[in-house]
Every structure is written in structure tokens, then in C-alpha cells.
Enzyme design. Sequence first.
Site, PDB file in Angstrom:
ATOM      1  N   HIS A  56      60.900  21.357  -3.322  1.00  0.00           N
ATOM      2  CA  HIS A  56      60.486  22.687  -3.765  1.00  0.00           C
ATOM      3  C   HIS A  56      61.351  23.112  -4.936  1.00  0.00           C
ATOM      4  O   HIS A  56      62.557  22.850  -4.947  1.00  0.00           O
ATOM      5  CB  HIS A  56      60.642  23.685  -2.606  1.00  0.00           C
ATOM      6  CG  HIS A  56      60.586  25.114  -3.024  1.00  0.00           C
ATOM      7  ND1 HIS A  56      59.492  25.667  -3.644  1.00  0.00           N
ATOM      8  CD2 HIS A  56      61.498  26.125  -2.939  1.00  0.00           C
ATOM      9  CE1 HIS A  56      59.724  26.952  -3.904  1.00  0.00           C
ATOM     10  NE2 HIS A  56      60.942  27.255  -3.492  1.00  0.00           N
TER      11      HIS A  56
ATOM     12  N   GLU B 152      46.628  12.448 -18.759  1.00  0.00           N
ATOM     13  CA  GLU B 152      46.974  11.695 -17.551  1.00  0.00           C
ATOM     14  C   GLU B 152      47.064  12.523 -16.268  1.00  0.00           C
ATOM     15  O   GLU B 152      47.244  11.962 -15.184  1.00  0.00           O
ATOM     16  CB  GLU B 152      48.254  10.898 -17.797  1.00  0.00           C
ATOM     17  CG  GLU B 152      47.928   9.777 -18.771  1.00  0.00           C
ATOM     18  CD  GLU B 152      49.070   8.876 -19.130  1.00  0.00           C
ATOM     19  OE1 GLU B 152      50.126   8.964 -18.495  1.00  0.00           O
ATOM     20  OE2 GLU B 152      48.879   8.076 -20.059  1.00  0.00           O
TER      21      GLU B 152
ATOM     22  N   HIS C 263      61.363  25.903  -8.828  1.00  0.00           N
ATOM     23  CA  HIS C 263      60.804  27.038  -9.564  1.00  0.00           C
ATOM     24  C   HIS C 263      60.634  26.656 -11.037  1.00  0.00           C
ATOM     25  O   HIS C 263      61.305  27.225 -11.897  1.00  0.00           O
ATOM     26  CB  HIS C 263      61.740  28.249  -9.462  1.00  0.00           C
ATOM     27  CG  HIS C 263      62.146  28.633  -8.068  1.00  0.00           C
ATOM     28  ND1 HIS C 263      63.302  29.348  -7.784  1.00  0.00           N
ATOM     29  CD2 HIS C 263      61.540  28.422  -6.865  1.00  0.00           C
ATOM     30  CE1 HIS C 263      63.392  29.559  -6.477  1.00  0.00           C
ATOM     31  NE2 HIS C 263      62.345  28.995  -5.893  1.00  0.00           N
TER      32      HIS C 263
ATOM     33  N   GLU D  23      64.128  27.293   3.743  1.00  0.00           N
ATOM     34  CA  GLU D  23      62.739  26.834   3.717  1.00  0.00           C
ATOM     35  C   GLU D  23      62.511  25.642   4.642  1.00  0.00           C
ATOM     36  O   GLU D  23      61.561  24.872   4.450  1.00  0.00           O
ATOM     37  CB  GLU D  23      62.317  26.475   2.276  1.00  0.00           C
ATOM     38  CG  GLU D  23      62.485  27.576   1.253  1.00  0.00           C
ATOM     39  CD  GLU D  23      61.587  28.813   1.475  1.00  0.00           C
ATOM     40  OE1 GLU D  23      60.879  28.861   2.502  1.00  0.00           O
ATOM     41  OE2 GLU D  23      61.636  29.706   0.630  1.00  0.00           O
TER      42      GLU D  23
ATOM     43  N   HIS E  26      56.051  32.190  -7.183  1.00  0.00           N
ATOM     44  CA  HIS E  26      57.340  31.745  -6.629  1.00  0.00           C
ATOM     45  C   HIS E  26      57.734  30.363  -7.163  1.00  0.00           C
ATOM     46  O   HIS E  26      58.832  30.197  -7.696  1.00  0.00           O
ATOM     47  CB  HIS E  26      57.267  31.752  -5.097  1.00  0.00           C
ATOM     48  CG  HIS E  26      58.539  31.315  -4.428  1.00  0.00           C
ATOM     49  ND1 HIS E  26      59.056  31.925  -3.307  1.00  0.00           N
ATOM     50  CD2 HIS E  26      59.416  30.314  -4.720  1.00  0.00           C
ATOM     51  CE1 HIS E  26      60.181  31.331  -2.951  1.00  0.00           C
ATOM     52  NE2 HIS E  26      60.414  30.345  -3.803  1.00  0.00           N
TER      53      HIS E  26
END
Length: 282
Positions: free
Chosen positions: A150, A180, A152, A127, A221
Site C-alpha cells: 500500500h 503497455e 500514496h 492496515e 487515499h
Amino acid sequence: MGFKESMKSLTRKNILTAPFMKEFCATASNMYRLGWDERNGGNISLLLDNTELEEYLDLNHVERTIPTGFKADALIGKCFLITGTGKYFKNVEKDPENNLGVIRIAQDGETAELLWGYSDGGKFTSELPAHLMSHMARLSVDPDNRVVMHCHPTYTLAMNFVHELDEKKFTHTLWEMCTECIVVFPEGVGVLPWMLCGTNSIGEATAAKMKEFRLVVWGMHGIYGAGKTLDETFGLIETVEKAAQIYILTMGKPRINTIKDEELAQLAEFFKVNCRKDFLNL
Ligand code: 13P
Ligand code: ZN
């Protein structure tokens, strides 16, 4: 080697003891502990300070070069600590040198110079386009941005399957779930549809959203976060994940109470954050 250079090499410290390395490893372990990074899922990149990095590495020594497949001219000369492709977050802390790498973007803007790490011959995350393009996008609106992350996260991902993937609606639902949320991410959450991951296209789409948002959901994803520090970025994703968890735990049940839009607006005003007013229904 001149006198200055030899003094530098004599006083060079072990990179495994660097505060940025320790914090990076602890962050990866926390992400794994929370179930956000199964197997090799997820990746992190941290923009380093070259002067600080020089305390640990000889910046004139390049281990090997790796083509990136895209242009990142705005990052020429910049160094990143970044997770390796196929590497497990579970293992980062116990073996940083194999699971992480320090790369510098070469003068051509499309080659990564490996300065340290990926010791088994590996390379940076698949990525990389989304990471470096997001760094460029965030730096253009916030010169202090240092981190792209990144992962999941389970409930955020679950929410993707049962909630419309619409930026306004997705953000609004998250804001409603924890008092919040609107203070933590007042600009909302960007949302992309399902796209093929690991490509320049998803990188470009993510970066376009990153000009507006520090959080971008990749439909079905996972999520991307960006911030000035590892803690800030982790905290952004953690807050989204908490809200998504509450959404999943309460969905399908009669909603007796809710935080009203007027109350969300009150929060934004009191905590002096500039929220996306068009994401509220006032
Ligand atoms: P990498 O192992 O290449 O970092 O890929 C993991 C991932 O989450 C892809 O989106
Ligand atoms: Zn992923």
C-alpha cells in the site's frame, strides 16, 4: 534442546542478510525515493516461507503476542515480514529491526506472534486488516501470491480528485495513457470510495475487490497492489502511477491523439492477456 535443534541454532544465519529482507528493504527505499511514502505513509507485507525463515529464526521463540482484532484462520501458522505502524519508509533500510517485524498468525487465528523486529516495542501497520484479508483473498485465486503493498503515489492520488471514481472509467483512462498498461494490468483496477482507513471494514472491502483485481484504488487515499513477488507488485503500482502522471500532465489540454479501443483490444490479443472486455467500448 535435542541434537537436531542445537545444530539448527548453531547454523542459524543473520536475518538481515536474508535475500527476502534485502529485497524488502530495497523496495521500501525505492517507494520512498519515488515519493509514494511520505512520513509513515504506506505499508508492505510479504508472506514468508517457514522453511526458509527457519534458517534465520528459531520459530519456537515468540518475543511477544499482539492481538489483531479479526479472524484470519486461513493464515494460521503463516509468517509475514511486515512494516510497523508509524514507521517511516525512509528509515526501513537503515534500521530494519525497528521498522519491520516478522509475525506468525497464531492457532487462534486472531493473534500475531512476534518472532522478530519492532524492537522499540512497536507493532504491525494499522492496515493489518487490509493486508491479511487481501492475502487471504489473493491466495484463494492465486496460491502463488506473496505480497500486498500500500502507498500514496502522487499522480494516482491527484487523479482521484479530478477523475470519476468508477472502475470501468478509471481503468479505461489508465489503459489509454500508456500502450503497455493493458498488458500489465489486463484485469483493470478496482476502485473503492473514500473510507475510514485502518478499519476491518476497509479491509473487507479491499479483500472483496482483490478476488478480481491485483490493484485497488482507495479513493482520495492511495492504492493497494498484490502480486507473487515484490518486483511484480511494485511494477503494477509503478505502471499505474506512470499512466496517472501522463493523465495529469495532459488533462485540460486538447487531446489530438489517443490509443483507440480497437488498438487496446489488439494489444490484449497479441500479448495473450485476458483483459476486461466490458471495460472497453467496442
Ligand atoms: P501505518 O503507519 O499504520 O502503516 O499507516 C500508514 C498508512 O498509509 C495508513 O493508510
Ligand atoms: Zn495509507
